[in-house]
Write an enzyme that holds these catalytic residues in place. Structure first.
Site, short mmCIF file in Angstrom:
data_model
loop_
_atom_site.label_atom_id
_atom_site.label_comp_id
_atom_site.label_asym_id
_atom_site.label_seq_id
_atom_site.Cartn_x
_atom_site.Cartn_y
_atom_site.Cartn_z
NE ARG A 27 -30.11 3.04 -123.06
CZ ARG A 27 -30.20 4.34 -122.80
NH1 ARG A 27 -30.96 5.10 -123.54
NH2 ARG A 27 -29.52 4.89 -121.83
NE ARG A 31 -31.76 3.56 -118.71
CZ ARG A 31 -32.56 4.19 -119.53
NH1 ARG A 31 -33.34 3.53 -120.33
NH2 ARG A 31 -32.61 5.48 -119.53
NE ARG A 40 -24.41 4.05 -112.86
CZ ARG A 40 -24.23 5.12 -112.11
NH1 ARG A 40 -23.55 5.03 -111.00
NH2 ARG A 40 -24.71 6.29 -112.48
CG ASP A 77 -24.19 6.69 -123.75
OD1 ASP A 77 -25.15 6.23 -123.11
OD2 ASP A 77 -24.27 7.75 -124.40
CE1 TYR A 155 -27.87 14.22 -125.46
CE2 TYR A 155 -27.87 12.70 -127.31
CZ TYR A 155 -28.39 13.11 -126.10
OH TYR A 155 -29.44 12.43 -125.54
C1 LIG Z 1 -29.88 9.14 -126.58
C2 LIG Z 1 -29.00 7.97 -126.14
C3 LIG Z 1 -27.96 8.04 -125.15
N1 LIG Z 1 -27.42 6.77 -125.07
C4 LIG Z 1 -28.06 5.92 -125.94
C5 LIG Z 1 -29.03 6.67 -126.65
C6 LIG Z 1 -29.88 6.13 -127.79
C7 LIG Z 1 -31.02 5.31 -127.32
C8 LIG Z 1 -32.16 6.09 -126.69
O1 LIG Z 1 -32.77 6.91 -127.40
O2 LIG Z 1 -32.45 5.81 -125.53
C9 LIG Z 1 -27.78 4.51 -126.22
C10 LIG Z 1 -27.36 3.62 -125.10
N2 LIG Z 1 -26.99 3.94 -123.82
C11 LIG Z 1 -26.68 2.83 -123.13
C12 LIG Z 1 -26.78 1.73 -124.01
C13 LIG Z 1 -26.32 0.34 -123.58
C14 LIG Z 1 -26.80 -0.82 -124.22
C15 LIG Z 1 -28.26 -1.13 -123.99
O3 LIG Z 1 -28.62 -1.68 -122.95
O4 LIG Z 1 -29.07 -0.90 -124.93
C16 LIG Z 1 -27.24 2.21 -125.24
C17 LIG Z 1 -27.59 1.47 -126.53
C18 LIG Z 1 -26.25 2.76 -121.73
C19 LIG Z 1 -26.65 3.84 -120.80
N3 LIG Z 1 -26.53 5.19 -121.02
C20 LIG Z 1 -26.91 5.87 -119.89
C21 LIG Z 1 -27.29 4.92 -118.88
C22 LIG Z 1 -27.73 5.25 -117.47
C23 LIG Z 1 -26.51 5.55 -116.67
C24 LIG Z 1 -26.54 5.16 -115.23
O5 LIG Z 1 -26.43 3.96 -114.91
O6 LIG Z 1 -26.60 6.08 -114.43
C25 LIG Z 1 -27.12 3.65 -119.45
C26 LIG Z 1 -27.31 2.31 -118.78
C27 LIG Z 1 -26.87 7.33 -119.74
C28 LIG Z 1 -27.40 8.15 -120.85
N4 LIG Z 1 -26.94 8.12 -122.14
C29 LIG Z 1 -27.67 9.01 -122.92
C30 LIG Z 1 -28.61 9.67 -122.05
C31 LIG Z 1 -29.62 10.69 -122.49
C32 LIG Z 1 -28.39 9.15 -120.76
C33 LIG Z 1 -29.03 9.58 -119.45
C34 LIG Z 1 -30.40 9.11 -119.28
C35 LIG Z 1 -30.60 7.61 -119.35
O7 LIG Z 1 -30.37 6.90 -118.38
O8 LIG Z 1 -30.98 7.17 -120.47
C36 LIG Z 1 -27.49 9.22 -124.37
#
Ligand SMILES: Cc1c2[nH]c(c1CCC(=O)O)Cc1[nH]c(c(CCC(=O)O)c1C)Cc1[nH]c(c(CCC(=O)O)c1C)Cc1[nH]c(c(C)c1CCC(=O)O)C2
Length: 344
Positions: A27, A31, A40, A77, A155
């Site tokens: 991640r 963020r 963003r 994602d 999901y």
């Molecule tokens: C379960 C899961 C998700 N997404 C992901 C997982 C598996 C990894 C883990 O267990 O954390 C994987 C993911 N999501 C994102 C990446 C990008 C690459 C990286 O930096 O690793 C990766 C590899 C971007 C993202 N995916 C998301 C964001 C935040 C969105 C924002 O900027 O508002 C990002 C940068 C949104 C997201 N996406 C998901 C959730 C639950 C959420 C909301 C909560 C959160 O912020 O984690 C589903």
């Protein structure tokens, strides 16, 4: 001749002995970086960023520029797969993903697109990879990723995050046949999608089974592992593969038997025990993400202790994705401590 200015990550992932462990953070794209937050804030939301290739590429490269990590991970994602199968999601601020429609029955399943139709709905991800490769200009390798079938299933049935995933888990008990069909559909779509990512320049694939920990071991074997294996076998040995089954430490020996190269550990897992449970694999992880909130000398001390514990055949990372409010100096101390380390 090396393909990348810095190919440490790929050499380590392939099992070569390296001078120090490579380092990146799950991640890391988005963020934590102020540059990400600024970009963003100008957009309608997360999905606009994911579906606009030039912006996704910009965000992917930010941590390479700012943190000096040894690999980039494509900004995207895991939920693009349900979307490509015909189940769109919304990303709700401070709540997380929500699916307006979910899979409750065979009739719902039958409305999904076939697995081989998924890649044609994911062109924006491939365009993001192409744009990222240009921006990276061979500095470091690029990681592609997908959710593991069980996590995507969770999901698609639950409709969003959940502490228990009891709806998704109930389907495994009540409708095993439908569950297998849905798992297989997800796995085949994911394999097709990942082949596309590889052909657009992904140098390694990581599979995230974020909700592995809610399944009892028998269900993990019968449903989750079986379809992880399907994906890994479909991909063959085109690129190294990393598997992360979070909170499922009982599954580490079975994951060790899959044809993957790297096993990611969560922060509860013991590196020494894991090493004894899997043979011939590289381990990735596993500093507690919250450790980065400690005073910087403590971050350094804990990082060094972790590196010593893993020894060689290790890719340094956290035990889960970096949390959004992590102090940036903690992140930088972690990365720099690894980069200054040398195997004795
Ligand atoms: C379960 C899961 C998700 N997404 C992901 C997982 C598996 C990894 C883990 O267990 O954390 C994987 C993911 N999501 C994102 C990446 C990008 C690459 C990286 O930096 O690793 C990766 C590899 C971007 C993202 N995916 C998301 C964001 C935040 C969105 C924002 O900027 O508002 C990002 C940068 C949104 C997201 N996406 C998901 C959730 C639950 C959420 C909301 C909560 C959160 O912020 O984690 C589903």
């Amino acid at each position: 001749m090396n393909k990348y200015d810095n190919d440490l990550f790929l050499r380590a992932a392939r099992g070569e002995l390296t001078e120090r462990p490579p380092v990146w953070l799950m991640r890391q794209a988005g963020r934590i970086l102020p540059q990400y937050r600024a970009l963003r804030a100008q957009l309608s939301g997360f999905i606009e960023l994911v579906t606009t290739p030039d912006l996704a590429a910009e965000v992917t490269v930010q941590p390479v520029d700012e943190l000096g990590v040894d690999a980039a991970i494509i900004f995207s994602d895991i939920l693009v797969i349900p979307e490509a199968l015909g189940l769109p999601y919304n990303m709700i601020e401070k709540v997380g993903p929500r699916f307006p429609e979910v899979i409750k029955s065979m009739a719902d399943f039958k409305k999904l697109r076939p697995a081989d139709a998924a890649p044609e709905h994911l062109g924006y991800v491939y365009d993001a990879l192409d744009a990222t490769k240009k921006l990276l200009n061979n500095r470091v390798p690029l990681i592609g990723f997908a959710g593991a079938p069980w996590t995507i299933f969770a999901y698609m049935v639950e409709g969003g995050g959940s502490k228990t995933f009891s709806k998704a888990r109930a389907m495994l008990y009540r409708e095993p046949e439908l569950s297998h069909l849905l798992m297989e559909r997800i796995a085949l779509a994911t394999a097709a999608y990942l082949k596309g990512k590889i052909s657009h320049g992904a140098d390694l694939i990581q599979l995230f089974d974020s909700w592995a920990g809610v399944l009892p071991p028998a269900h993990y074997e019968a449903f989750a592992l079986r379809y992880l294996k399907l994906i890994i076998d479909e991909l063959g040995d085109a690129v190294p593969i990393t598997v992360f089954a979070k909170d499922a430490r009982h599954a580490i020996p079975s994951i060790g038997k899959l044809a993957c190269n790297v096993v990611q550990l969560d922060w509860i897992a013991d590196p020494v025990l894991a090493r004894s449970q899997v043979q011939g694999k590289v381990l990735q992880g596993n500093l507690d993400p919250v450790q980065l909130y400690a005073p910087l000398p403590e971050v350094e001390r804990a990082t060094l202790a972790m590196l010593d514990k893993f020894g060689p055949h290790h890719i340094a990372n956290l035990g889960h994705g970096v949390y959004p409010d992590t102090p940036l100096d903690g992140v930088k101390t972690f990365v720099n401590t690894v980069k200054n380390y040398r195997y004795g």
